[in-house]
Design a protein around this motif. Sequence first.
Motif, PDB file in Angstrom:
ATOM      1  N   GLU A   3      49.665   1.247  36.163  1.00 17.50           N
ATOM      2  CA  GLU A   3      48.588   1.764  35.320  1.00 17.50           C
ATOM      3  C   GLU A   3      48.791   1.223  33.905  1.00 17.50           C
ATOM      4  N   LEU A   4      47.826   0.471  33.420  1.00 19.50           N
ATOM      5  CA  LEU A   4      47.915  -0.143  32.104  1.00 19.50           C
ATOM      6  C   LEU A   4      47.004   0.589  31.123  1.00 19.50           C
ATOM      7  N   GLY A   5      47.560   0.929  29.978  1.00 15.34           N
ATOM      8  CA  GLY A   5      46.799   1.612  28.943  1.00 15.34           C
ATOM      9  C   GLY A   5      46.962   0.922  27.606  1.00 15.34           C
ATOM     10  N   THR A  31      44.643   5.472  28.167  1.00 15.25           N
ATOM     11  CA  THR A  31      44.748   5.339  26.721  1.00 15.25           C
ATOM     12  C   THR A  31      45.628   6.427  26.135  1.00 15.25           C
ATOM     13  N   GLN A  32      46.198   6.102  24.993  1.00 18.04           N
ATOM     14  CA  GLN A  32      46.840   7.088  24.129  1.00 18.04           C
ATOM     15  C   GLN A  32      45.878   7.266  22.960  1.00 18.04           C
ATOM     16  N   LEU A  33      45.280   8.448  22.875  1.00 15.80           N
ATOM     17  CA  LEU A  33      44.177   8.684  21.955  1.00 15.80           C
ATOM     18  C   LEU A  33      44.648   9.345  20.673  1.00 15.80           C
ATOM     19  N   ASN A  34      44.380   8.691  19.562  1.00 16.45           N
ATOM     20  CA  ASN A  34      44.469   9.321  18.249  1.00 16.45           C
ATOM     21  C   ASN A  34      43.036   9.663  17.857  1.00 16.45           C
ATOM     22  N   THR A  60      36.401   9.755  30.936  1.00 17.90           N
ATOM     23  CA  THR A  60      36.420   9.762  32.399  1.00 17.90           C
ATOM     24  C   THR A  60      35.244   8.977  32.962  1.00 17.90           C
ATOM     25  N   ASP A  61      34.071   9.166  32.373  1.00 14.88           N
ATOM     26  CA  ASP A  61      32.877   8.453  32.846  1.00 14.88           C
ATOM     27  C   ASP A  61      33.016   6.945  32.683  1.00 14.88           C
ATOM     28  N   ALA A  62      33.796   6.530  31.686  1.00 11.92           N
ATOM     29  CA  ALA A  62      34.004   5.098  31.459  1.00 11.92           C
ATOM     30  C   ALA A  62      35.133   4.535  32.329  1.00 11.92           C
ATOM     31  N   GLY A  63      35.820   5.397  33.069  1.00 13.64           N
ATOM     32  CA  GLY A  63      36.914   4.943  33.914  1.00 13.64           C
ATOM     33  C   GLY A  63      38.241   4.837  33.190  1.00 13.64           C
ATOM     34  N   VAL A  64      38.411   5.636  32.127  1.00 18.52           N
ATOM     35  CA  VAL A  64      39.638   5.608  31.337  1.00 18.52           C
ATOM     36  C   VAL A  64      40.269   6.994  31.319  1.00 18.52           C
ATOM     37  N   ARG A  65      41.544   7.062  31.663  1.00 14.57           N
ATOM     38  CA  ARG A  65      42.286   8.320  31.629  1.00 14.57           C
ATOM     39  C   ARG A  65      42.928   8.501  30.256  1.00 14.57           C
ATOM     40  N   ILE A  66      42.709   9.664  29.650  1.00 17.59           N
ATOM     41  CA  ILE A  66      43.412   9.966  28.397  1.00 17.59           C
ATOM     42  C   ILE A  66      44.789  10.494  28.773  1.00 17.59           C
ATOM     43  N   TRP A  67      45.772   9.598  28.777  1.00 24.05           N
ATOM     44  CA  TRP A  67      47.141  10.001  29.119  1.00 24.05           C
ATOM     45  C   TRP A  67      47.709  10.929  28.055  1.00 24.05           C
ATOM     46  N   GLY A  68      47.560  10.525  26.786  1.00 25.56           N
ATOM     47  CA  GLY A  68      48.176  11.273  25.711  1.00 25.56           C
ATOM     48  C   GLY A  68      47.260  11.431  24.516  1.00 25.56           C
ATOM     49  N   LEU A  69      47.515  12.471  23.766  1.00 24.07           N
ATOM     50  CA  LEU A  69      46.776  12.777  22.542  1.00 24.07           C
ATOM     51  C   LEU A  69      47.765  12.818  21.397  1.00 24.07           C
ATOM     52  N   SER A  70      47.457  12.130  20.314  1.00 21.77           N
ATOM     53  CA  SER A  70      48.381  12.064  19.192  1.00 21.77           C
ATOM     54  C   SER A  70      48.397  13.366  18.390  1.00 21.77           C
ATOM     55  N   GLY A  71      49.596  13.873  18.183  1.00 24.56           N
ATOM     56  CA  GLY A  71      49.801  15.018  17.290  1.00 24.56           C
ATOM     57  C   GLY A  71      50.772  14.652  16.187  1.00 24.56           C
ATOM     58  N   THR A  72      50.766  13.385  15.788  1.00 23.86           N
ATOM     59  CA  THR A  72      51.794  12.878  14.887  1.00 23.86           C
ATOM     60  C   THR A  72      51.658  13.397  13.461  1.00 23.86           C
ATOM     61  N   PHE A  73      52.786  13.819  12.929  1.00 23.97           N
ATOM     62  CA  PHE A  73      52.978  14.148  11.520  1.00 23.97           C
ATOM     63  C   PHE A  73      54.471  14.059  11.262  1.00 23.97           C
TER      64      PHE A  73
END
Length: 276
Positions: A3-5, A31-34, A60-73
Amino acid sequence: MTELGVFARVFPPGPAAEVARAIRAAGFTATQLNLSALGRTTLDTTLTVEDAAGIGREFTDAGVRIWGLSGTFNAIHPDRAVRETNTEACRQVIARAPAIGAEVVTLCTGTRDADNMWRAHPGNNTATAWNDLRATLDRLLPAARDAGVRLGIEPEPGNVIRDADAAHRLLTELGDDARHLAVVLDPANLLEPATLSRQRLILEYAFGLLGEHVMAVHAKDVVSQGYAAPGAGGMDYDLVMRLHAGLPHTVPVIAQDLVADDAVRVSRFLADHAPA
């Protein structure tokens, strides 16, 4: 099949559907989403459950899984008030992660540098800095438990968790709470130009030490002036992808440090180096 993101913020910011389509068109399925990729702030406390669910559906409709969500600080920012404010904002982002579809909320373990959360500082190696990281995690771990997600920590040379050994120490200290953490392992963070000749030993050690906790492998490359897109430097990607394939469970490979115009090449490069 691997799985490539890719980091969503590689692409121009815009509506969720537009960003998701660009990711998929480049050949990536995760994807890793910020939230900054969608024109929001990273720690957007105005994000509602409905907003998050809508974003998740568009990807999801575009065929992309949001693996992670950024919570960076900066988890050990030298100003305690800043740290407290951002910790609370991160808790709110963690609470929205299930609605958006993410399994991991990624963190920055922090630095004593007040201006750049990725820049090294001599104070990072002190007991006080370590204790401040633990205190921040003590606030975030219950939020992750309640949301049913994991907090992603990444060994970064400029941060408190600067290498594989520091990550292993943290996981060991946390004991049963370590199940709420995930390691994001970026091989390039463990190397520099001077150590590329020893990358096999360094990377085999890190993958072996942390493998059961690894939930994603980041992909960038090592060059003389820092980092670059995968395939642009001295990383042995046959080695990296072999080590990735040998992990005890299936995790995505997520590309970073590239530009949108290079995204198709990068996805093909990673696919070409994945074991058959």
